[in-house]
Design a protein around this motif. Structure first.
Motif, PDB file in Angstrom:
ATOM      1  N   TYR A   1       0.790  -1.075   0.064  1.00 50.42           N
ATOM      2  CA  TYR A   1      -0.053  -0.009  -0.075  1.00 50.42           C
ATOM      3  C   TYR A   1       0.923   1.451  -0.023  1.00 50.42           C
TER       4      TYR A   1
ATOM      5  N   TYR B   1       3.561  21.155  -1.548  1.00 57.84           N
ATOM      6  CA  TYR B   1       2.055  21.273  -1.787  1.00 57.84           C
ATOM      7  C   TYR B   1       1.362  22.245  -0.946  1.00 57.84           C
TER       8      TYR B   1
ATOM      9  N   SER C   1       2.631   2.103  -3.319  1.00 53.94           N
ATOM     10  CA  SER C   1       1.784   2.461  -4.293  1.00 53.94           C
ATOM     11  C   SER C   1       1.256   3.914  -4.233  1.00 53.94           C
ATOM     12  N   LEU C   2       1.669   4.365  -3.092  1.00 51.10           N
ATOM     13  CA  LEU C   2       0.933   5.985  -2.789  1.00 51.10           C
ATOM     14  C   LEU C   2       2.041   6.837  -3.167  1.00 51.10           C
ATOM     15  N   ASP C   3       1.531   7.980  -3.714  1.00 50.83           N
ATOM     16  CA  ASP C   3       2.227   9.321  -4.094  1.00 50.83           C
ATOM     17  C   ASP C   3       2.116  10.164  -2.713  1.00 50.83           C
TER      18      ASP C   3
ATOM     19  N   ARG D   1      -2.117  16.046   0.453  1.00 44.59           N
ATOM     20  CA  ARG D   1      -3.344  17.008   0.157  1.00 44.59           C
ATOM     21  C   ARG D   1      -4.562  16.871   1.061  1.00 44.59           C
ATOM     22  N   PRO D   2      -5.162  15.731   1.132  1.00 45.81           N
ATOM     23  CA  PRO D   2      -6.149  15.738   2.262  1.00 45.81           C
ATOM     24  C   PRO D   2      -5.941  16.454   3.608  1.00 45.81           C
TER      25      PRO D   2
ATOM     26  N   GLY E   1       1.835  13.101  -2.750  1.00 43.54           N
ATOM     27  CA  GLY E   1       0.580  14.149  -2.539  1.00 43.54           C
ATOM     28  C   GLY E   1      -0.836  13.721  -2.268  1.00 43.54           C
ATOM     29  N   ASP E   2      -0.795  12.200  -2.564  1.00 44.26           N
ATOM     30  CA  ASP E   2      -2.242  11.563  -2.302  1.00 44.26           C
ATOM     31  C   ASP E   2      -2.314  11.778  -0.891  1.00 44.26           C
ATOM     32  N   VAL E   3      -1.377  11.631   0.201  1.00 47.01           N
ATOM     33  CA  VAL E   3      -1.696  11.844   1.490  1.00 47.01           C
ATOM     34  C   VAL E   3      -1.523  13.062   1.944  1.00 47.01           C
TER      35      VAL E   3
END
Length: 229
Positions: free
Chosen positions: A76, A115, A79-81, A87-88, A83-85
């Motif tokens: 997992y 970001y 597979s993450l970028d 930005r939220p 920014g994926d974690v």
């Protein structure tokens, strides 16, 4: 039959989700209490989870997460970028404070705004992603220095507090608060910051910002993809 299968999966997942940093090992009774399941049900499902590598049971008879969870967690994370974690987190910070939220990384004598999410207010501190700023001024820069290799008195004080506030250090009209983002391996990954027009960053706004920043940094640390190199 299908419903029974779905129920069994839901109960097995409830057992796995019962483990956390405060409950890394549990007895049969503790799992039953945490999940509101009968001990017989827990024992049956735990046996299957153990056989498949999702749980292990030591000589002390306590259950612990198994190697399959580690393997899936590593997949997992890979597979993450980033920014994926991040930005939220920035969205939640803007929602909580109404101000601009940013994530910075250190690059030599500069910090880079990797970001950002700008405040929805018409009068705001506006930043662009990729913008480079001095690392020795401003809340985020000072945090990156302090939790990097800073050994001066100011850096030691920032580490002791766990955050830094700035008012007019880089821009006379801007105030900011920042906290470090440290991953589960203890590696500094960046700094989360909330920045505002100085006259709006009063005591209450500062308190809200620091509480939100610390909560987001803590949550973010466990979800970061592995650091390169």
């Amino acid at each position: 039959m299908a419903k029974t299968g779905v129920d069994a999966v839901a109960r097995a997942l409830a057992i796995l989700k019962a483990f956390n940093s405060d409950r890394a090992a549990m007895s049969l009774t503790e799992i039953a209490d945490a999940t509101d399941l009968y001990k017989s049900t827990v024992l049956r499902l735990a046996a299957t989870l153990e056989a498949e590598g999702f749980l292990v049971r030591g000589a002390d008879r306590l259950f612990r997460p198994g190697q399959e969870l580690w393997r899936l967690g590593a997949l997992y994370q890979r597979s993450l970028d980033l920014g994926d974690v991040v930005r939220p987190c920035l969205r939640r910070l803007v929602d909580a404070t109404g101000e601009t939220a940013s994530f910075y990384i250190a690059d030599g004598n500069e910090r880079i705004c990797l970001y950002r999410l700008n405040s929805p207010r018409s009068v705001r501190h506006h930043l662009e992603e990729g913008q480079r700023l001095p690392i020795d001024r401003g809340a985020a820069g000072r945090v990156l220095v302090a939790f990097g290799n800073g050994d001066d008195p100011d850096s030691r004080a920032i580490r002791a507090r766990g955050f830094h506030l700035s008012a007019g250090e880089r821009d006379p009209e801007v105030a900011a608060a920042a906290v470090p983002v440290i991953d589960v391996h203890g590696k500094l990954r960046g700094a989360l910051s909330v920045s505002s027009i100085r006259t709006r960053f009063d005591e209450q706004a500062i308190r809200i910002a620091i509480e939100a920043l610390m909560a987001e940094a803590k949550a973010l640390s466990g979800f970061l993809p592995p650091a390169e190199g």
